[in-house]
Scaffold this motif. Structure first.
Motif, PDB file in Angstrom:
ATOM      1  N   ILE A  73       0.829  -1.205   0.000  1.00 12.37           N
ATOM      2  CA  ILE A  73       0.000   0.000   0.000  1.00 12.37           C
ATOM      3  C   ILE A  73       0.862   1.252   0.000  1.00 12.37           C
ATOM      4  CG2 ILE A  73      -1.747   1.249   1.340  1.00 12.37           C
ATOM      5  CD1 ILE A  73      -2.770  -1.520   2.221  1.00 12.37           C
ATOM      6  N   ALA A  74       2.119   1.131   0.412  1.00 11.85           N
ATOM      7  CA  ALA A  74       3.025   2.288   0.380  1.00 11.85           C
ATOM      8  C   ALA A  74       3.321   2.731  -1.053  1.00 11.85           C
ATOM      9  CB  ALA A  74       4.341   1.955   1.090  1.00 11.85           C
ATOM     10  N   GLY A  77       1.205   5.430  -2.161  1.00  6.55           N
ATOM     11  CA  GLY A  77       1.621   6.553  -1.327  1.00  6.55           C
ATOM     12  C   GLY A  77       2.870   7.216  -1.858  1.00  6.55           C
ATOM     13  N   ALA A  97       1.673  12.943   5.618  1.00  8.67           N
ATOM     14  CA  ALA A  97       2.107  11.555   5.800  1.00  8.67           C
ATOM     15  C   ALA A  97       2.082  11.166   7.273  1.00  8.67           C
ATOM     16  CB  ALA A  97       3.513  11.384   5.226  1.00  8.67           C
ATOM     17  N   THR A 100      -1.525  10.553   8.607  1.00 10.57           N
ATOM     18  CA  THR A 100      -2.038   9.246   8.185  1.00 10.57           C
ATOM     19  C   THR A 100      -1.409   8.130   9.005  1.00 10.57           C
ATOM     20  OG1 THR A 100      -2.207  10.140   5.945  1.00 10.57           O
ATOM     21  CG2 THR A 100      -2.414   7.761   6.183  1.00 10.57           C
ATOM     22  N   SER A 122      -2.677  -0.725   6.766  1.00 12.04           N
ATOM     23  CA  SER A 122      -2.769  -0.126   5.439  1.00 12.04           C
ATOM     24  C   SER A 122      -2.592   1.387   5.503  1.00 12.04           C
ATOM     25  CB  SER A 122      -4.121  -0.459   4.801  1.00 12.04           C
ATOM     26  OG  SER A 122      -4.281  -1.861   4.672  1.00 12.04           O
ATOM     27  N   LEU A 123      -3.189   2.026   6.503  1.00 11.42           N
ATOM     28  CA  LEU A 123      -3.022   3.470   6.650  1.00 11.42           C
ATOM     29  C   LEU A 123      -1.565   3.825   6.956  1.00 11.42           C
ATOM     30  CD1 LEU A 123      -6.233   4.475   8.660  1.00 11.42           C
ATOM     31  CD2 LEU A 123      -5.678   5.004   6.275  1.00 11.42           C
ATOM     32  N   VAL A 126       0.246   3.935   3.716  1.00  9.47           N
ATOM     33  CA  VAL A 126       0.074   5.185   2.969  1.00  9.47           C
ATOM     34  C   VAL A 126       0.999   6.261   3.536  1.00  9.47           C
ATOM     35  CG1 VAL A 126      -1.538   7.023   2.357  1.00  9.47           C
ATOM     36  CG2 VAL A 126      -2.299   4.650   2.325  1.00  9.47           C
ATOM     37  N   SER A 130       4.161   7.909   1.535  1.00 12.04           N
ATOM     38  CA  SER A 130       4.115   9.332   1.229  1.00 12.04           C
ATOM     39  C   SER A 130       5.315  10.083   1.787  1.00 12.04           C
ATOM     40  CB  SER A 130       2.824   9.951   1.799  1.00 12.04           C
ATOM     41  OG  SER A 130       1.695   9.330   1.245  1.00 12.04           O
ATOM     42  N   SER A 408       8.805   3.558  -4.643  1.00  4.44           N
ATOM     43  CA  SER A 408       7.777   2.566  -4.995  1.00  4.44           C
ATOM     44  C   SER A 408       8.401   1.197  -5.254  1.00  4.44           C
ATOM     45  CB  SER A 408       7.003   3.031  -6.224  1.00  4.44           C
ATOM     46  OG  SER A 408       6.387   4.271  -5.992  1.00  4.44           O
TER      47      SER A 408
END
Length: 561
Positions: A73-74, A77, A97, A100, A122-123, A126, A130, A408
């Motif tokens: 999930i990053a 982000g 960031a 979150t 998951s949060l 993110v 970010s 990523s």
């Protein structure tokens, strides 16, 4: 003073640059709090997994998915970070960031089922995605070139301090009842993001590059006065940045991601080096070791919970200790990025082999020592130099997006390895799984030996010309990356630069030849590549005399002090 004495004085001062201003160091330390978020999460989850596994009766697959989900999930982000950082600035991106991350940490601490736990994780993903690439970018844009390596390595130091804090938190709170000890461990993870939010709003300014890119000249001037030593230096730095931004805006073709997806040979090599380094940093196995160390030790025969968490904390301490030594050598005249990276991947291959042998012969001591050795080896180069290379090599026009892509791929590599490692260890034995890591690290060593140049002491605006020289091609006309070679002439001869005055004192002859300063530091026997006239690559042996250049070499910059 004789000419020989003056030459000796010049060489001494060049090898002993002035330390960065206190303000620059303070802002770098503030930015590094963001990296500590990821570190604490990594460290604390390694111990909390032992309790979560028992409390929620988690399977191996559920543990793998929970651990790796943050990194999967990053990835979006990371892409969000590049867009947000270019739109609203570096510090506001860090604030978003951290907010979150804070919400995710509190959700995990209060979870009563796997679904809520997964949502919180998951949060956090993110938030990590970010912010991960932003604090080294922030530091690189405010740091002087001769200290950029050490200051950017603060981010890696903060990650390691965060990891160690997480490990120590596990040891401290393991004495609480198992039903909520893991909740306290995870809840403590909300403290670093809250601190980061306060710093981003009330303490840290944005970078001069961002301010000037938005036309906020007065704010840029205010920051430049704080991060430079004189008014002349501030004016020269401002001029360089404005020239870069002007050239970027004047380039109408291949804007945005098009420059990265369809690069020319120079940018292609820059991306090739930085992105592969980003992937190798995770494929070496570092997150597997950091997250699963207690579980790995349990599989190796260590049954005491205190021993599992305590030895994991020792590994974290080794990781931090070695990193402080590495920071001294990143910009050292006798070391630098390239030799430290090569040494690091060599030691990583040795350490994973030791762990594999320990599992193969049922030696708990060998396995534990191998894990501790691995953590130290990672801090020699693979850890601190990855984000340093990303932040200092990529040109301004693609820097934020390039670091987004690197972040990523880094998170993707980590997620994939975390998802399959425990299952792979069950399928081909732990010894076999660690030998796979050995093969990856050997590949990393070979790749870096062939392709990675030395980039220490190069300004951010000089990198395009430097890589053009390595490839033996001319820099792009019109400064397609935002760095116009013509505009950059005289960068090394700023009016207030002591070196300029010293060379004038010697009659204009620089003690260190410009070619020597700008040359690529490449290992003996390395095979380089030159772009031929048909767009292909022609191999040339680069261990011959450094002064014997191929005929395709671009004209040297003759504008010197």
């Amino acid at each position: 003073m004789s000419k020989e004495d003056r030459e000796e004085k010049i060489m001494f001062e060049e090898s002993h640059p002035q330390p960065p201003l206190d303000y620059v160091v303070k802002m770098a330390l503030c930015a590094c709090v963001n990296s500590a978020l990821l570190g604490y999460d990594t460290g604390v989850l390694s111990g909390a997994l032992l309790y979560l596994r028992d409390y929620l009766d988690l399977s191996v697959t559920q543990i793998e998915l929970l651990t790796s989900s943050m990194n999967f999930i990053a990835i979006p982000g990371c892409f969000l970070a590049g867009i947000i950082a270019d739109a609203i600035g570096r510090t506001r991106t860090l604030f978003a960031a951290s907010l979150t991350f804070l919400v995710g940490a509190l959700l995990m601490a209060g979870a009563n089922d796997y679904g809520t736990l997964f949502l919180g994780r998951s949060l956090i993903g993110v938030g990590v995605g970010s912010g991960l690439s932003i604090d080294p970018l922030y530091i690189a844009e405010i740091a002087p070139p001769e200290w950029r390596g050490k200051l950017t390595s603060y981010s890696e130091t903060a990650i390691n301090v965060g990891i160690l804090s997480g490990y120590l938190s596990n040891v401290c709170f393991m004495w609480l009842p198992p039903s909520y000890s893991w909740r306290v461990m995870l809840a403590m993870g909300a403290i670093p993001p809250f601190i980061m939010m306060v710093l981003a709003v009330f303490v840290m300014p944005d970078t001069p590059r961002f301010y000037l890119s938005k036309g906020r000249v007065e704010e840029a001037d205010a920051v430049l006065k704080k991060i430079t030593r004189s008014e002349n230096e501030a004016k020269q730095t401002k001029q360089d940045i404005k020239a870069s931004i002007a050239q970027e805006k004047n380039t109408s073709s291949r804007q945005g991601w098009g420059r990265i997806l369809c690069p020319d040979p120079i940018l292609r090599r820059m991306l090739q080096v930085t992105l592969i380094i980003s992937v190798l940093q995770q494929l070496c196995g570092v997150d597997v070791i950091l997250y699963y160390a207690p579980i790995i030790m349990e599989a190796g025969g260590i049954t005491s919970r205190l021993a599992q968490l305590g030895l994991t904390a020792v590994a974290g301490l080794a990781k931090v200790g070695v990193l402080f030594i590495t920071m001294h050598y990143l910009d050292h005249k006798s070391a630098g990025r390239r030799p430290l990276m090569l040494l690091s991947y060599c030691l990583l291959a040795i350490s994973t082999t030791i762990v594999a042998v320990g599992f193969g012969v049922d030696s708990v001591v060998a396995s534990v020592l191998g894990i501790i050795f691995f953590c130290g080896a990672f801090s020699v180069g693979a850890g601190p130099i990855c984000w340093l290379m990303n932040s200092e090599v990529l040109p301004l026009a693609v820097r934020a997006r390039g670091m987004t892509l690197g972040c990523s791929l880094n998170r993707l590599a980590s997620a994939v390895l975390q998802t399959v490692f425990l299952s792979m260890a069950e399928g081909i034995t732990p010894a076999g799984a660690f030998m796979v890591l050995t093969a990856i690290n050997l590949f990393g060593f070979i790749y870096l030996y062939i392709y990675m140049p030395e980039t220490k002491n190069k300004t951010l605006e000089e990198m395009t010309n430097y890589f053009a020289k390595i490839l033996g091609v001319k820099p792009p006309a019109g400064g397609i990356y935002g760095e116009d070679p013509i505009e950059m002439k005289g960068r090394d001869s700023k009016p207030d630069d002591p070196k300029e005055h010293r060379e004038s004192e010697l009659g204009g002859d620089s003690v260190v030849d410009a070619e020597e300063r700008n040359d690529s530091v490449i290992g003996d026997g390395q095979i380089g590549e030159l772009e031929n006239g048909h767009g292909g690559l022609t191999e040339v042996n680069l261990d011959s005399d450094r002064h014997q250049r191929p005929s395709m070499e671009p004209e040297k910059n003759t504008s010197s002090a």
